[in-house]
Motif scaffolding. Structure first.
Motif, PDB file in Angstrom:
ATOM      1  N   LEU A  26       0.863  -1.182   0.000  1.00  0.00           N
ATOM      2  CA  LEU A  26       0.000   0.000   0.000  1.00  0.00           C
ATOM      3  C   LEU A  26       0.895   1.227   0.000  1.00  0.00           C
ATOM      4  O   LEU A  26       1.929   1.258   0.692  1.00  0.00           O
ATOM      5  N   HIS A  27       0.528   2.228  -0.797  1.00  0.00           N
ATOM      6  CA  HIS A  27       1.291   3.480  -0.829  1.00  0.00           C
ATOM      7  C   HIS A  27       0.327   4.638  -0.617  1.00  0.00           C
ATOM      8  O   HIS A  27      -0.597   4.849  -1.400  1.00  0.00           O
ATOM      9  N   LEU A  28       0.533   5.364   0.479  1.00  0.00           N
ATOM     10  CA  LEU A  28      -0.270   6.543   0.815  1.00  0.00           C
ATOM     11  C   LEU A  28       0.551   7.789   0.541  1.00  0.00           C
ATOM     12  O   LEU A  28       1.682   7.908   1.028  1.00  0.00           O
ATOM     13  N   PHE A  29      -0.014   8.722  -0.229  1.00  0.00           N
ATOM     14  CA  PHE A  29       0.662   9.988  -0.515  1.00  0.00           C
ATOM     15  C   PHE A  29      -0.264  11.133  -0.141  1.00  0.00           C
ATOM     16  O   PHE A  29      -1.415  11.183  -0.588  1.00  0.00           O
ATOM     17  N   VAL A  30       0.246  12.036   0.696  1.00  0.00           N
ATOM     18  CA  VAL A  30      -0.516  13.229   1.068  1.00  0.00           C
ATOM     19  C   VAL A  30      -0.222  14.296   0.025  1.00  0.00           C
ATOM     20  O   VAL A  30       0.825  14.949   0.057  1.00  0.00           O
ATOM     21  N   ALA A  31      -1.130  14.456  -0.923  1.00  0.00           N
ATOM     22  CA  ALA A  31      -0.904  15.383  -2.031  1.00  0.00           C
ATOM     23  C   ALA A  31      -1.008  16.833  -1.589  1.00  0.00           C
ATOM     24  O   ALA A  31      -0.324  17.716  -2.130  1.00  0.00           O
ATOM     25  N   GLY A  59       3.144  16.211   0.879  1.00  0.00           N
ATOM     26  CA  GLY A  59       4.333  15.591   0.300  1.00  0.00           C
ATOM     27  C   GLY A  59       4.836  14.380   1.048  1.00  0.00           C
ATOM     28  O   GLY A  59       5.701  13.654   0.542  1.00  0.00           O
ATOM     29  N   ASP A  60       4.322  14.130   2.251  1.00  0.00           N
ATOM     30  CA  ASP A  60       4.718  12.930   2.985  1.00  0.00           C
ATOM     31  C   ASP A  60       4.073  11.693   2.359  1.00  0.00           C
ATOM     32  O   ASP A  60       2.977  11.768   1.782  1.00  0.00           O
ATOM     33  N   ALA A  61       4.740  10.565   2.485  1.00  0.00           N
ATOM     34  CA  ALA A  61       4.232   9.309   1.949  1.00  0.00           C
ATOM     35  C   ALA A  61       4.493   8.192   2.949  1.00  0.00           C
ATOM     36  O   ALA A  61       5.402   8.276   3.776  1.00  0.00           O
ATOM     37  N   VAL A  62       3.674   7.155   2.855  1.00  0.00           N
ATOM     38  CA  VAL A  62       3.852   5.976   3.707  1.00  0.00           C
ATOM     39  C   VAL A  62       3.771   4.735   2.835  1.00  0.00           C
ATOM     40  O   VAL A  62       2.840   4.587   2.030  1.00  0.00           O
ATOM     41  N   ARG A  63       4.741   3.840   3.003  1.00  0.00           N
ATOM     42  CA  ARG A  63       4.770   2.567   2.293  1.00  0.00           C
ATOM     43  C   ARG A  63       4.441   1.459   3.297  1.00  0.00           C
ATOM     44  O   ARG A  63       5.212   1.207   4.227  1.00  0.00           O
TER      45      ARG A  63
END
Length: 254
Positions: free
Chosen positions: A202-207, A222-226
């Motif tokens: 799962l890849h979460l990106f805070v646009a 711009g933060d992301a979580v893998r």
């Protein structure tokens, strides 16, 4: 697959990304891209590219080739003019889902022509996220699809933007040629939360905006979580936010 993986939540901060700043283009790369190479950061699951781009008015990417890639473009602000060698052209804007299948080979350009469309006084930078996933097979026929989904986003939940998964038949806005991947988006007002899908990758990106990730704390623009072998966490907006979530049930071999 998830039973063979070690659960992990890997937070990548915005200022850790590779940066290409060449005047007309300010691009931040979540993974290795172009001259930015890191053998330990080439992909997550099926996602190879997550580029956060800002292009100034009257400029853009001249005609260039792609091959064997599913390319999804999501505009956050402004408008982007697309043209390709299959004869497709259009203007991509916020709330419009767009996919290009590069397949056995395609040429395309992407321009910020806001000054032509709106006039000099209303010209503005275009801000968009471009994401690449590998297709199920190589040598596909090149193609293009776009669809307006702004109304669905008003509901505040996770909305399927692009998917190749059978369970999204008749639900996802556009189809991609990978049966193990799906992109979701949500626009969240402060206090609104959504649960993330369960998936091996799962890849979460805070646009844009700011959110709180259950169990991990605050995330900003711009933060992301893998995530590996996980999901189900709740994401809650602490200010108006837009998030992009890739759900992937396979990874790139090797």
């Amino acid at each position: 697959m998830s039973t063979l993986l070690t659960p992990r939540v890997d937070i990548r901060r915005a200022d850790e990304r590779f940066v290409t700043d060449i005047g007309w283009l300010d691009s931040k790369h979540s993974f290795s891209f172009g001259r930015h190479r890191d053998a330990a950061n080439t992909h997550h699951g099926l996602l190879l590219v997550n580029n956060d781009d800002i292009v100034t008015p009257g400029t853009g990417f001249e005609t260039h080739p792609h091959r064997d890639m599913e390319i999804v473009t999501w505009v956050l602000r402004g408008s982007l003019v697309h043209q390709d060698s299959t004869g497709h052209s259009g203007v991509i804007y916020p709330g419009l889902a767009q996919r290009m299948t590069a397949g056995r080979g395609i040429l395309h350009s992407e321009k910020n022509d806001s000054w032509r469309i709106e006039g000099e006084r209303h010209a503005e930078p275009v801000h968009f996220v471009q994401m690449w996933v590998v297709p199920d097979e190589t040598g596909l026929t090149p193609g293009y699809e776009q669809l307006e989904i702004d109304d669905e986003l008003l509901g505040g939940g996770l909305v399927p933007v692009a998917s190749g998964m059978d369970r999204h038949d008749g639900e996802a806005a556009i189809r991609i040629r990978n049966r193990y991947a799906a992109l979701h988006a949500a626009r969240l007002e402060p206090g609104r939360s959504v649960p993330l899908p369960d998936a091996p990758f799962l890849h979460l990106f805070v646009a844009r905006g700011a959110v709180e990730l259950e169990g991990s704390g605050p995330l900003g623009t711009g933060d992301a979580v893998r995530f590996t072998a996980g999901g189900g966490h709740r994401v809650t907006a602490t200010e108006p936010a837009e998030i992009l979530v890739w759900e992937m049930h396979a990874t790139i071999a090797g």
